[in-house]
Design an enzyme around this catalytic site. Structure first.
Site, short mmCIF file in Angstrom:
data_model
loop_
_atom_site.label_atom_id
_atom_site.label_comp_id
_atom_site.label_asym_id
_atom_site.label_seq_id
_atom_site.Cartn_x
_atom_site.Cartn_y
_atom_site.Cartn_z
N ARG A 1 0.70 0.55 -9.07
CA ARG A 1 1.70 0.49 -8.86
C ARG A 1 3.48 0.63 -8.25
O ARG A 1 4.42 0.70 -9.14
CB ARG A 1 2.15 -0.11 -10.87
CG ARG A 1 0.90 -1.57 -10.73
CD ARG A 1 0.54 -2.40 -10.55
NE ARG A 1 -0.37 -3.01 -11.56
CZ ARG A 1 -1.68 -3.43 -10.45
NH1 ARG A 1 -1.69 -2.05 -9.95
NH2 ARG A 1 -2.72 -3.89 -11.35
N SER B 1 2.74 -9.11 -16.10
CA SER B 1 3.01 -8.19 -17.01
C SER B 1 4.20 -7.14 -17.44
O SER B 1 4.51 -6.61 -15.99
CB SER B 1 1.58 -6.78 -16.65
OG SER B 1 0.53 -7.99 -16.05
N GLU C 1 7.44 -2.80 -15.77
CA GLU C 1 7.17 -3.18 -14.11
C GLU C 1 8.05 -3.63 -13.94
O GLU C 1 7.77 -3.17 -12.43
CB GLU C 1 5.73 -3.63 -14.55
CG GLU C 1 4.88 -3.90 -13.30
CD GLU C 1 3.46 -4.49 -13.58
OE1 GLU C 1 2.94 -5.23 -12.60
OE2 GLU C 1 3.17 -4.30 -14.57
#
Length: 400
Positions: free
Chosen positions: A166, A291, A392
């Protein structure tokens, strides 16, 4: 006046002083350069799916790339000699799932497992999006960017992009440390994506690389299936967890034209049956940033402190040494924050009723409501397991 609430999937955020949608490559560069030259805050947005922005007015410039072309420089059919590579170029403003649908329709393998992820092609490489056994990094050959520091365009290779879990060199240019914004390049990276060239493979089938997906398809992990079947299964699995964006958002005038009409209509039919139902019965489980917390990657020593039944996967720490990845969703649930959790019965923000990783706007939530929920969950997980979850999304104007 456009607000971040209009253009983000979680539907919160303040009014924007100046909102620009350039329709040319030069226009994107000029818009970024003008903001930088004036020294005003700059936010380059994609689909608004990975952002949590303060309710305060944004006294700066927001740029949303309106270029959405996809081109295929190579022959789409396999060439003689066995090389089945096909290069596909997409402009940064192209809707990501439109891109996936295009490549699957063309008979290409490589991104079918990333179906249904909201956002744009440009944002995909910043975040190195991933799901169901695939990451965007595996398909990227190069990225054309505008370098805000050097004030020139550049072509970055996959190696230059330093992809990780990520993250990428694009994303890290925004941060002084994990989740700590840089003084100079935030909330927009030093490198603004202009277009991405992918190296995909001409094949009617793809690899089923994830257990949950294999179960949905009734096959074993590692088996090959038609890419169209993989895409359909991914969309079903994501829908069951509330991890598809609300297609009704494209009925908002601020989102007009950002997704192909045929793909928007298909998503509306799948989620609601018709546009009228979508307008009157919103699905609050889809009003999220996706998320919200990243899966923690721990040292062996840190992982040893987790309960024996906590998920563990081999991973690589930021310094390149072996580590252990665990599940943020598992930690959240086992810390007592179950699906549907709210800080109070009437709280306007709550965990999704389908997935503990999604913090949702249940209707009328403010950015502060979402931030308060995030802090409650993060602090609860840390108290229970000694693990500090990192957000995130790009968090603008809020202290988590």
């Amino acid at each position: 006046m456009t607000s971040f609430a209009d253009i983000t999937t979680i539907g919160v955020g303040g009014h924007i002083a100046r909102f620009i949608e350039p329709t040319s490559r030069v226009g994107v560069i000029e818009a970024v350069e003008e903001a930088d030259g004036r020294g005003v805050p700059l936010c380059v947005v994609g689909g608004g799916s990975n952002m949590l922005v303060s309710d305060a007015p944004f006294d700066g410039v927001v740029v949303r790339d309106a270029r959405r072309a996809i081109t295929v420089p190579d022959e789409a059919a396999p060439v003689e000699g066995g090389d089945r590579t096909v290069h596909v170029n997409a402009e940064a403003g192209c809707n990501w799932d439109d891109f996936v649908a295009f490549t699957v329709g063309l008979g290409l393998e490589g991104v079918e497992g990333l179906s249904g992820i909201p956002g744009t092609v440009g944002a995909s490489v910043v975040q190195n999006i991933g799901a169901y056994g695939q990451e965007v990094a595996s398909g990227v050959e190069s990225v054309e960017v505008w370098d805000r520091l050097e004030k020139r365009t550049a072509e970055l290779s996959a190696a230059d992009l330093a992809f990780g879990y990520r993250t990428s060199a694009l994303k890290t240019s925004m941060y002084a440390a994990p989740a700590v914004p840089s003084d100079r390049f935030f909330p927009t990276p030093r490198y603004v994506v202009l277009s991405v060239t992918f190296a995909l493979r001409h094949s009617p089938t793809g690899v089923v690389g994830y257990g949950q997906l294999a179960k949905a398809l009734g096959v074993g992990v590692g088996e090959r299936m038609a890419t169209g079947a993989i895409r359909d299964a991914v969309l079903r699995v994501r829908a069951a967890k509330g991890m598809l964006e609300d297609a009704a958002r494209y009925l908002n005038p601020a989102m007009a034209g950002t997704k192909r009409d045929d793909q928007m209509r298909a998503a509306l039919r799948a989620q609601y049956g018709d546009a009228e139902r979508a307008a009157t019965r919103p699905d609050r489980d889809r009003h999220s940033c996706g998320s919200f917390f990243m899966n923690p990657v721990l040292t062996d020593h840190e992982a040893a402190r987790l309960p024996q039944d906590a998920p563990r996967f081999d991973a690589v720490l930021p310094d390149g040494t072996p580590g252990v990845k665990t599940s943020a969703a598992w930690l959240i649930d086992h810390a007592g924050f179950h699906k549907g959790f709210r800080t109070a019965p009437d709280a306007a923000a709550g965990l999704s009723t389908l997935h503990t990783l999604a913090l949702t706007n249940r209707g009328g939530a403010s950015a502060d409501d979402v931030a308060a929920l995030a802090r409650t969950v993060r602090d609860g997980v840390q108290a229970a397991f000694g693990v500090r979850l990192l957000p995130e999304p790009v968090v603008v104007g809020l202290a988590l």
